[in-house]
Scaffold this active site. Structure first.
Site, PDB file in Angstrom:
ATOM      1  N   HIS A  58       8.775  -3.037 -42.933  1.00  0.00           N
ATOM      2  CA  HIS A  58       9.530  -3.782 -43.941  1.00  0.00           C
ATOM      3  C   HIS A  58      10.839  -4.390 -43.440  1.00  0.00           C
ATOM      4  O   HIS A  58      11.309  -5.366 -43.995  1.00  0.00           O
ATOM      5  CB  HIS A  58       9.768  -2.926 -45.195  1.00  0.00           C
ATOM      6  CG  HIS A  58      10.896  -1.954 -45.094  1.00  0.00           C
ATOM      7  ND1 HIS A  58      10.728  -0.668 -44.660  1.00  0.00           N
ATOM      8  CD2 HIS A  58      12.224  -2.081 -45.360  1.00  0.00           C
ATOM      9  CE1 HIS A  58      11.899  -0.045 -44.664  1.00  0.00           C
ATOM     10  NE2 HIS A  58      12.828  -0.884 -45.086  1.00  0.00           N
ATOM     11  N   GLU A 115      13.535  -8.985 -41.086  1.00  0.00           N
ATOM     12  CA  GLU A 115      14.954  -9.102 -41.435  1.00  0.00           C
ATOM     13  C   GLU A 115      15.857  -8.733 -40.256  1.00  0.00           C
ATOM     14  O   GLU A 115      16.837  -9.418 -39.991  1.00  0.00           O
ATOM     15  CB  GLU A 115      15.226  -8.176 -42.630  1.00  0.00           C
ATOM     16  CG  GLU A 115      16.664  -8.105 -43.092  1.00  0.00           C
ATOM     17  CD  GLU A 115      17.099  -9.358 -43.833  1.00  0.00           C
ATOM     18  OE1 GLU A 115      16.225 -10.106 -44.289  1.00  0.00           O
ATOM     19  OE2 GLU A 115      18.320  -9.582 -43.931  1.00  0.00           O
ATOM     20  N   ASP A 116      15.516  -7.660 -39.566  1.00  0.00           N
ATOM     21  CA  ASP A 116      16.467  -7.089 -38.613  1.00  0.00           C
ATOM     22  C   ASP A 116      16.093  -7.226 -37.141  1.00  0.00           C
ATOM     23  O   ASP A 116      16.829  -6.768 -36.272  1.00  0.00           O
ATOM     24  CB  ASP A 116      16.669  -5.589 -38.909  1.00  0.00           C
ATOM     25  CG  ASP A 116      17.372  -5.376 -40.236  1.00  0.00           C
ATOM     26  OD1 ASP A 116      18.055  -6.308 -40.693  1.00  0.00           O
ATOM     27  OD2 ASP A 116      17.221  -4.295 -40.821  1.00  0.00           O
ATOM     28  N   ASP A 169      20.760  22.457 -74.013  1.00  0.00           N
ATOM     29  CA  ASP A 169      19.379  22.113 -73.641  1.00  0.00           C
ATOM     30  C   ASP A 169      19.347  21.463 -72.265  1.00  0.00           C
ATOM     31  O   ASP A 169      19.176  20.271 -72.120  1.00  0.00           O
ATOM     32  CB  ASP A 169      18.693  21.222 -74.676  1.00  0.00           C
ATOM     33  CG  ASP A 169      19.540  20.028 -75.037  1.00  0.00           C
ATOM     34  OD1 ASP A 169      20.735  20.043 -74.704  1.00  0.00           O
ATOM     35  OD2 ASP A 169      19.015  19.088 -75.638  1.00  0.00           O
TER      36      ASP A 169
HETATM   37 MN    MN Z   1      14.982  -0.795 -45.221  1.00  0.00          MN
END
Ligand code: MN
Length: 714
Positions: A72, A76-77, A260
């Protein structure tokens, strides 16, 4: 960190046909491309996607989702492109990774663009395939678990807020409660550490003092089900600090009063067993009022089904109990994820969650004001709304259950006041019709029309209700004047005087009224006590029934004079102890009563069946046995009746006359609801004892105009 073979084994355990090779390759690929990148914790970066995949195996998700989790963050990275993912792992995975990447990008932009616009894009990005949201939630969960390693406090707080406002509600909406609770609790720890710590310490203290009561209660509930021959699996847990905190906020109570903190789950075979189990609980234990919810007959918008109830369970512990079948349980635990379980590719398009998402998107696409939309969706995302349109295409946001009258008032007060009819999507419909998402509504108006009291029964918005009430108030003023006049005349005669405008003029200011008419209306409406006015004008001369001095403010000044309620000597009390009679249940001589000790304030007396006693259920040390003295005293006390009367001319007069005939003295009268047919009111009557009041109740019930009479308990 989860090792490669462990991850594969976990998936194989629930999905023997899983594509082992694809998972292995994704694992190796992720480790390779993330290379020497590091997390804030100092761990190698690839530990993160692996943990995310691990979280998702708990939900028995399919190979594509697990592989997406592993990959994932690659686009992006790292230098990886979507094309490379598609070549290496196929189109389905590529699309999912692309979706997650888009969501992550939106997150990064969040400070530059408006949050609302951001949210809109977010919904659009995840709508293509809801598995994208599942991966994103698992991603966020792992990031929250490791939030403490991020050095910047600002950043930590921003992430925590976003989690609380966006991700936790999304998790709830798709039915993934474990995710929701853990996300909320982790965010809570960041945003309000002190509050959380104090709750945790308190929970630890209680656990130390009482031992762990959860297993004991489970055992007792198991025996109860066994005795009823209901096959049931019972589990229990303490609630999370966040949910306890939220409850404390909502109810504005202290931790001490919040007992409770344990919830139990009873999983049975059939729907019929659910109700049998409920019956068993309710007949064995005292029910906590207002806690019973039947989500089996009426499922939550996310499809959740269960029975909920609260009882004072084993050992007097106040507990919450959820009762459901195995199927319902499965759904409650897995939510949307259940649809992507291996071998179970239910068409996601048919799920409630999907329809909900589509609905939101449609609204956004039709150009709703994104800012306003977000304001209402963020935290209350799930209290479903009805978004409707004017013929010009303007969006009107209404709560679920809203009608064309609500719509009309939301557009403009004048349109509401004069509406006579409505067209929904071009067709004439009754004004009480419930509006649905996406309806186009056209309001037909007439200058001659005025708001109808009838409308108050079906409108749901505050604005509509307020306008209708305002109008009705004006019209009702005349009736209040008539009633006030009659009450005043009677009270003055009883004190040997006569009521005229002149005699009350000197006391107008004392009652905060500007004119005689205002005073008369205030008495008729119940805002000013008729007894007070009569006493102010003709002091001294007590009537035959001797109206008691007990008034609302007695609670503050318990020992105003010797005749006060404080002077009565109840059995079971030390002489001289201050006594107050509770305003909630108005105890009368002859009734079973109980005292509650309040430090510094003496004893408050309630009827034994008063709902307020519930608040003291687990403080037995404050309960004290009291009883009325046998010989009683001459004083009258105020009993409160809740009366429903036909809305017809003379009805109010008939009632006041009747009460007077039976020696009851009306101390106060207040309308609580009023429709075209009936009004509901609370009448305070000075009586000698409970039998006296019972006689009056019986007499009232015999009246044709009286629909219902009950002792008021609130
Ligand atoms: Mn991540």
């Amino acid at each position: 960190m989860l090792r490669q073979y462990e991850l594969v084994e976990r998936v194989k355990a629930y999905d023997p046909d899983a594509n082992e090779d694809l998972i292995n390759r994704a694992y190796v690929y992720s480790v390779k491309v993330h290379g020497s990148q590091q997390r804030a914790s100092g761990d190698p970066y690839f530990a993160h996607p692996v943990e995310v995949a691990g979280i998702l195996t708990r939900y028995r998700l399919d190979t594509a989702t697990i592989v997406t989790a592993l990959l994932h963050d690659t686009v992006e990275d790292t230098a990886t492109t979507i094309d490379e993912i598609e070549k290496g792992f196929g189109g389905e995975v590529a699309k999912l990774v692309d979706g997650v990447t888009k969501l992550s990008k939106i997150e990064l932009q969040s400070r530059e663009e408006s949050q609302a616009e951001n949210f809109r894009k977010f919904l659009l990005a995840m709508s293509a395939d809801l598995r994208v949201l599942l991966v994103k939630l698992a991603d966020r969960l792992h990031n929250m678990r490791t939030l403490k390693y991020i050095a910047s406090e600002d950043k930590r707080r921003r992430i925590a807020r976003e989690t609380l406002e966006l991700y936790a509600p999304l998790a709830e909406r798709i039915g993934m409660r474990d995710f929701q609770e853990e996300l909320q609790d982790l965010a809570f720890a960041e945003l309000n550490r002190d509050a959380r710590d104090s709750i945790v310490r308190r929970l630890e203290f209680l656990a130390e003092r009482g031992g762990d009561v959860v297993p004991r209660i489970i055992g007792t509930l198991e025996e109860l089900m066994k005795a009823e021959s209901i096959e049931a699996k019972i589990s229990g847990r303490k609630k999370t600090p966040f949910s306890i905190w939220k409850k404390m906020q909502q109810k504005a109570v202290e931790f001490e009063q919040l007992s409770d903190i344990m919830a139990f789950r009873v999983v049975v075979k059939t729907v019929a067993d659910c109700y049998r189990a409920l019956g068993a609980l309710h007949s064995k234990y005292r029910v906590v009022p207002g806690r019973f919810k039947d989500y089996i007959s009426l499922p939550k918008p996310n499809g959740y089904r269960s029975l909920h109830t609260g009882v004072f369970g084993p050992g007097g512990h106040r507990i919450e109990v959820q009762i459901r079948t195995e199927d319902m349980h499965q759904f409650a635990e897995l939510g949307l994820a259940a649809h992507w379980q291996y071998k179970q590719h239910v068409a996601a398009k048919d799920t409630e969650a999907y329809r909900w998402l589509r609905g939101l998107l449609d609204i956004l696409e039709q150009g709703a004001d994104a800012e306003e939309f977000l304001e209402h969706t963020k935290l209350e995302m799930f209290q479903d709304k009805a978004f409707c349109f004017t013929p010009h295409g303007d969006l009107i946001e209404l709560p679920r259950g809203a009608t064309p009258v609500d719509f009309a008032y939301a557009v403009h007060s004048e349109i509401g006041d004069h509406c006579v009819g409505a067209k929904i999507n071009g067709r004439m419909v009754p004004l009480r019709t419930t509006l649905k998402n996406g309806d186009q509504v056209e309001i037909v108006t007439s200058k001659a029309q005025t708001p109808s009291p009838e409308w108050e029964r079906f409108v749901v918005t505050g604005k509509a209700r307020a306008r209708i009430r305002r109008f009705i108030r004006l019209r009702q003023r005349q009736e209040y004047l008539d009633l006030g006049q009659a009450m005043l005349e009677k009270a003055f005669v009883a004190r040997g005087g006569a009521f005229t405008g002149k005699v009350v003029e000197p006391v107008l200011r004392q009652f905060g009224q500007a004119s005689v008419e205002d005073l008369v209306a205030a008495v008729g409406q119940g805002n000013v006590s008729v007894g007070d006015v009569a006493r102010a004008v003709i002091p001294g001369a007590e009537t035959v029934q001797a109206p008691p001095k007990k008034k609302k403010d007695d609670a503050k000044k318990p020992k105003k004079d010797g005749k006060d309620t404080g002077a009565i000597q109840l059995k079971g009390l030390i002489p001289g102890m201050a006594v107050h009679f509770a305003g909630c249940c108005h105890p009368l001589p002859g009734e079973r009563i109980v005292g509650i000790v309040t430090t510094g304030k003496g004893v408050t007396v309630h009827t034994i069946d008063c709902d307020s006693l519930e608040a003291f259920a687990d403080m037995p040390e404050r309960w004290i046995d009291v009883a009325w003295p046998e010989d009683g005293d001459d004083q009258t006390r105020v009993g409160r009746l809740h009366v429903t009367v036909s809305n017809e001319p003379g009805a109010l007069g008939a009632i006041t006359t009747l009460i007077g005939k039976y020696d009851g003295n009306i101390q106060n009268l207040r309308f609580t609801a009023r429709t075209t047919d009936f009004f509901d009111m609370l009448i305070d009557i000075a009586v000698r004892d409970v039998r006296h009041l019972t006689t009056i109740i019986a007499a009232l019930r015999g009246q044709k105009v009286v629909a219902a009479v009950e002792r008021a308990r609130s």
